[in-house]
Design an enzyme around this catalytic site. Sequence first.
Site, PDB file in Angstrom:
ATOM      1  N   TYR A  37      12.480  -2.581  -4.534  1.00 31.34           N
ATOM      2  CA  TYR A  37      12.030  -3.538  -3.513  1.00 31.34           C
ATOM      3  C   TYR A  37      12.397  -4.968  -3.905  1.00 31.34           C
ATOM      4  CZ  TYR A  37       9.643  -0.704  -0.059  1.00 31.34           C
ATOM      5  OH  TYR A  37       9.385   0.151   0.970  1.00 31.34           O
ATOM      6  N   ALA A  45      -0.894 -16.449  -1.188  1.00 35.10           N
ATOM      7  CA  ALA A  45      -0.591 -17.544  -0.257  1.00 35.10           C
ATOM      8  C   ALA A  45      -1.714 -17.678   0.756  1.00 35.10           C
ATOM      9  CB  ALA A  45       0.717 -17.259   0.464  1.00 35.10           C
ATOM     10  N   GLU A  65       9.807  28.413  15.561  1.00 29.62           N
ATOM     11  CA  GLU A  65      10.436  29.037  16.733  1.00 29.62           C
ATOM     12  C   GLU A  65       9.403  29.300  17.830  1.00 29.62           C
ATOM     13  OE1 GLU A  65      11.812  33.253  16.460  1.00 29.62           O
ATOM     14  OE2 GLU A  65      11.118  33.130  14.377  1.00 29.62           O
ATOM     15  N   TYR A  81      -8.013  10.636   7.514  1.00 27.35           N
ATOM     16  CA  TYR A  81      -6.762  10.999   6.834  1.00 27.35           C
ATOM     17  C   TYR A  81      -6.966  11.070   5.316  1.00 27.35           C
ATOM     18  CZ  TYR A  81      -3.408   9.455  10.578  1.00 27.35           C
ATOM     19  OH  TYR A  81      -2.653   9.295  11.698  1.00 27.35           O
ATOM     20  N   CYS A 121       1.089   6.050   0.664  1.00 23.61           N
ATOM     21  CA  CYS A 121       1.940   7.179   1.081  1.00 23.61           C
ATOM     22  C   CYS A 121       2.766   7.797  -0.054  1.00 23.61           C
ATOM     23  CB  CYS A 121       2.928   6.749   2.161  1.00 23.61           C
ATOM     24  SG  CYS A 121       2.256   5.610   3.366  1.00 23.61           S
ATOM     25  N   HIS A 166      15.526  31.672  14.149  1.00 25.75           N
ATOM     26  CA  HIS A 166      14.779  32.832  13.678  1.00 25.75           C
ATOM     27  C   HIS A 166      15.207  33.232  12.273  1.00 25.75           C
ATOM     28  CE1 HIS A 166      12.447  36.462  14.132  1.00 25.75           C
ATOM     29  NE2 HIS A 166      13.470  37.154  13.680  1.00 25.75           N
ATOM     30  N   LYS A 174       0.681   9.241  -3.036  1.00 25.17           N
ATOM     31  CA  LYS A 174      -0.101  10.331  -2.413  1.00 25.17           C
ATOM     32  C   LYS A 174       0.798  11.552  -2.178  1.00 25.17           C
ATOM     33  CE  LYS A 174       0.115  11.072   1.629  1.00 25.17           C
ATOM     34  NZ  LYS A 174      -0.465  10.418   2.756  1.00 25.17           N
ATOM     35  N   ARG A 231     -19.895  12.642   8.124  1.00 23.48           N
ATOM     36  CA  ARG A 231     -21.091  12.402   8.932  1.00 23.48           C
ATOM     37  C   ARG A 231     -21.012  13.007  10.329  1.00 23.48           C
ATOM     38  NH1 ARG A 231     -20.414   5.830   9.851  1.00 23.48           N
ATOM     39  NH2 ARG A 231     -18.432   5.905  10.957  1.00 23.48           N
ATOM     40  N   ARG A 250     -11.555  13.043  13.290  1.00 20.97           N
ATOM     41  CA  ARG A 250     -11.881  12.576  14.642  1.00 20.97           C
ATOM     42  C   ARG A 250     -10.643  11.931  15.267  1.00 20.97           C
ATOM     43  NH1 ARG A 250     -14.015   7.792  16.499  1.00 20.97           N
ATOM     44  NH2 ARG A 250     -14.432   6.961  14.427  1.00 20.97           N
ATOM     45  N   GLY A 295     -14.169  11.674   6.685  1.00 20.99           N
ATOM     46  CA  GLY A 295     -13.480  12.824   7.294  1.00 20.99           C
ATOM     47  C   GLY A 295     -12.165  12.428   7.923  1.00 20.99           C
ATOM     48  N   GLU A 314      -6.858  14.377   3.018  1.00 18.65           N
ATOM     49  CA  GLU A 314      -5.669  14.546   2.173  1.00 18.65           C
ATOM     50  C   GLU A 314      -6.075  14.671   0.701  1.00 18.65           C
ATOM     51  OE1 GLU A 314      -3.062  11.281   3.171  1.00 18.65           O
ATOM     52  OE2 GLU A 314      -2.236  12.363   4.901  1.00 18.65           O
ATOM     53  N   THR A 340       0.828  -1.211   0.000  1.00 16.16           N
ATOM     54  CA  THR A 340       0.000   0.000   0.000  1.00 16.16           C
ATOM     55  C   THR A 340       0.858   1.255   0.000  1.00 16.16           C
ATOM     56  OG1 THR A 340      -1.799  -1.119   1.143  1.00 16.16           O
ATOM     57  CG2 THR A 340      -1.761   1.277   1.291  1.00 16.16           C
ATOM     58  N   CYS A 341       1.838   1.320   0.876  1.00 17.02           N
ATOM     59  CA  CYS A 341       2.620   2.551   1.029  1.00 17.02           C
ATOM     60  C   CYS A 341       3.260   2.983  -0.285  1.00 17.02           C
ATOM     61  CB  CYS A 341       3.688   2.367   2.105  1.00 17.02           C
ATOM     62  SG  CYS A 341       4.846   3.737   2.168  1.00 17.02           S
TER      63      CYS A 341
HETATM   64  P1  NDP Z   1     -10.113   6.650   8.842  1.00 13.90           P
HETATM   65  O1  NDP Z   1     -10.571   5.567   9.735  1.00 13.90           O
HETATM   66  O2  NDP Z   1      -9.080   7.601   9.289  1.00 13.90           O
HETATM   67  O3  NDP Z   1     -11.372   7.506   8.368  1.00 13.90           O
HETATM   68  C1  NDP Z   1     -12.521   6.907   7.872  1.00 13.90           C
HETATM   69  C2  NDP Z   1     -13.565   7.988   7.735  1.00 13.90           C
HETATM   70  O4  NDP Z   1     -14.709   7.478   7.094  1.00 13.90           O
HETATM   71  C3  NDP Z   1     -14.015   8.542   9.077  1.00 13.90           C
HETATM   72  O5  NDP Z   1     -14.195   9.917   8.939  1.00 13.90           O
HETATM   73  C4  NDP Z   1     -15.324   7.798   9.319  1.00 13.90           C
HETATM   74  O6  NDP Z   1     -16.222   8.538  10.099  1.00 13.90           O
HETATM   75  C5  NDP Z   1     -15.853   7.706   7.906  1.00 13.90           C
HETATM   76  N1  NDP Z   1     -16.748   6.581   7.695  1.00 13.90           N
HETATM   77  C6  NDP Z   1     -16.570   5.296   8.043  1.00 13.90           C
HETATM   78  N2  NDP Z   1     -17.627   4.551   7.657  1.00 13.90           N
HETATM   79  C7  NDP Z   1     -18.483   5.392   7.051  1.00 13.90           C
HETATM   80  C8  NDP Z   1     -19.759   5.226   6.442  1.00 13.90           C
HETATM   81  N3  NDP Z   1     -20.337   4.039   6.381  1.00 13.90           N
HETATM   82  N4  NDP Z   1     -20.358   6.317   5.930  1.00 13.90           N
HETATM   83  C9  NDP Z   1     -19.765   7.526   6.002  1.00 13.90           C
HETATM   84  N5  NDP Z   1     -18.571   7.748   6.551  1.00 13.90           N
HETATM   85  C10 NDP Z   1     -17.941   6.685   7.078  1.00 13.90           C
HETATM   86  O7  NDP Z   1      -9.703   5.892   7.519  1.00 13.90           O
HETATM   87  P2  NDP Z   1      -8.900   6.346   6.248  1.00 13.90           P
HETATM   88  O8  NDP Z   1      -9.425   5.445   5.194  1.00 13.90           O
HETATM   89  O9  NDP Z   1      -8.938   7.810   6.030  1.00 13.90           O
HETATM   90  O10 NDP Z   1      -7.421   5.950   6.628  1.00 13.90           O
HETATM   91  C11 NDP Z   1      -7.137   4.629   7.089  1.00 13.90           C
HETATM   92  C12 NDP Z   1      -5.878   4.616   7.885  1.00 13.90           C
HETATM   93  O11 NDP Z   1      -4.779   4.746   7.010  1.00 13.90           O
HETATM   94  C13 NDP Z   1      -5.724   5.771   8.872  1.00 13.90           C
HETATM   95  O12 NDP Z   1      -6.337   5.522  10.089  1.00 13.90           O
HETATM   96  C14 NDP Z   1      -4.247   5.858   8.993  1.00 13.90           C
HETATM   97  O13 NDP Z   1      -3.820   4.985   9.996  1.00 13.90           O
HETATM   98  C15 NDP Z   1      -3.734   5.422   7.648  1.00 13.90           C
HETATM   99  N6  NDP Z   1      -3.329   6.573   6.835  1.00 13.90           N
HETATM  100  C16 NDP Z   1      -2.308   7.364   7.264  1.00 13.90           C
HETATM  101  C17 NDP Z   1      -1.907   8.454   6.534  1.00 13.90           C
HETATM  102  C18 NDP Z   1      -0.800   9.316   7.035  1.00 13.90           C
HETATM  103  O14 NDP Z   1      -0.073   8.889   7.914  1.00 13.90           O
HETATM  104  N7  NDP Z   1      -0.652  10.532   6.527  1.00 13.90           N
HETATM  105  C19 NDP Z   1      -2.543   8.795   5.280  1.00 13.90           C
HETATM  106  C20 NDP Z   1      -3.611   7.917   4.919  1.00 13.90           C
HETATM  107  C21 NDP Z   1      -3.979   6.856   5.679  1.00 13.90           C
HETATM  108  P3  NDP Z   1     -16.165   8.535  11.708  1.00 13.90           P
HETATM  109  O15 NDP Z   1     -15.069   9.472  12.100  1.00 13.90           O
HETATM  110  O16 NDP Z   1     -17.517   9.034  12.103  1.00 13.90           O
HETATM  111  O17 NDP Z   1     -15.922   7.130  12.118  1.00 13.90           O
END
Ligand code: NDP
Length: 479
Positions: A100, A116, A467, A179, A49, A462, A52, A200, A206, A177, A183, A43-44
């Site tokens: 890799y 596998a 800072e 990551y 990552c 500075h 992205k 939502r 969050r 809402g 992003e 994935t990364c």
């Molecule tokens: P997240 O769990 O961070 O966010 C999922 C979002 O989708 C939340 O806002 C959640 O709402 C919402 N959601 C979930 N189910 C539903 C639904 N049925 N209907 C509407 N909204 C919904 O997942 P991401 O996919 O954004 O990222 C996954 C993981 O990947 C992250 O937690 C992180 O660990 C990693 N990541 C890290 C990055 C970085 O380091 N920069 C970049 C990208 C990913 P609610 O908040 O209400 O649950």
Amino acid sequence: MSTFDYDLFVIGGGSGGVRAARVAAGEAGAKVALAEEDRYGGTCVIRGCVPKKLMVFASGYGGMVEEAIHYGWDMLNRGFDWQTFSGHLNTELDRLEGVYRKLLAGSGVTTYDARARLKDAHTVELSTGETFTAKHILVATGGRPLRPDMPNAHLGIVSDDIFHLDQLPKSILIIGGGYIACEFACILAGLGVEVTQYYRGAQILRGFDDEARGLIAESMRELGVDLHTGTNIVEMDCYRGEDDDGMDAPVEATQYAMPAKDAPQEGPLKVKSTNGHVKVFDQVLFATGRRPNSDDMGLEEVGVTLKRGGAIEVDAYSQTKVPSIYAIGDVTDRVNLTPVAIREGMAFVDTVFHGNPTPVDHDLIPSAVFTQPELGTVGLTEEQARDQEEIEVYCTSFRPMQSAFADKPGRVLMKLIVSKKTRKVLGCHIVAPGAGEMIQMAGIAIKMGATKEDFDRTVAVHPTMSEEIVTMRKPMRTA
Ligand code: NDP
């Protein structure tokens, strides 16, 4: 003489699996094999990552050109060309995948381009029909994007698909809402796409510090993201033109080329949301979380237990309920970040091949959300810390010199959460361009247990934004 074909069989060629395989073979001298059904890098490197971040860079140049003009440069911004970018992106990803593969071969790891699954506690069966035995098996199969359970969800795209688009959509609706949602909202807005985002909950991101979340939301709106909180998708379907009567009017359709009625997968989508509106978008991106890749691997059949949501249950040493089987990375759904998976892979090798039982330290992990501006964070949020003990909150928000000069509205935020009792800095939250870089440095001090007075003793660099982290004398509030 081992009775097994291999000392270690790794399933999954992402960051965690590749690192564990390389170190076990290269440093511990183990006989190692690795199976990967898709592209090496996981994935990364292939669909997370790395591409992205390259898109983050690409999307930032438009604003930079505007800024440069204000700084006196004679420049013309003729717009962004997705084909040029994606061509270069694919070349770069091919190069990285090659790196890799070479790293694995160079460490003496045997690779199998196959899926596998587990046959028993020491046997792996490949999609090619081959079976191999191993003293230890490491599952590092990562996760995948999850679509919400609703009719027609397949019409929307997920983050994996963004990197394969033939062209950028003119408009997109992003659901979520977290990551990924935030992003990509910033990236796509920066590239000129009309971005609408439905989340939502009451505020995006969050789990992060409330003040930082508020500033990111404000900055995203300034960037042009039409962000609606407290809003979710209810229904979606293909949009077939102005005489479309599939959903309630009013449909705010604009300039779309309408697809033929029998070509539903291509072309715009109409979306009904919880606020009752029906709108048309070129594309809908579901950024609604991820699910561990643990399905159909024979895990439960051999005695490995899964948690709710499909994550493999492991102990502090990444060992599953079956002693010969370990699991690391996103498939265990602990802290789903690449460097954490790599750490877990290294700790696994120390534990199993160096006779040095090493639990993984998941405390005080710095991380960044690559929105524009970025959010860098380590430790407790104000909300978490004040539930735990008495705290002081040091905080400042200002317009940074570089963008203030160019008459841009964006503010930055520097925030420290300090324990009243121990004076330790419990959390640091930075919203600023380059916050990802800054938080890495702050993370070292905080991991070492630095106090507010240690920060104060450090002389400011500075003129910089960061800072302020060492010059905040009075707490903004206590709690
Ligand atoms: P997240 O769990 O961070 O966010 C999922 C979002 O989708 C939340 O806002 C959640 O709402 C919402 N959601 C979930 N189910 C539903 C639904 N049925 N209907 C509407 N909204 C919904 O997942 P991401 O996919 O954004 O990222 C996954 C993981 O990947 C992250 O937690 C992180 O660990 C990693 N990541 C890290 C990055 C970085 O380091 N920069 C970049 C990208 C990913 P609610 O908040 O209400 O649950």
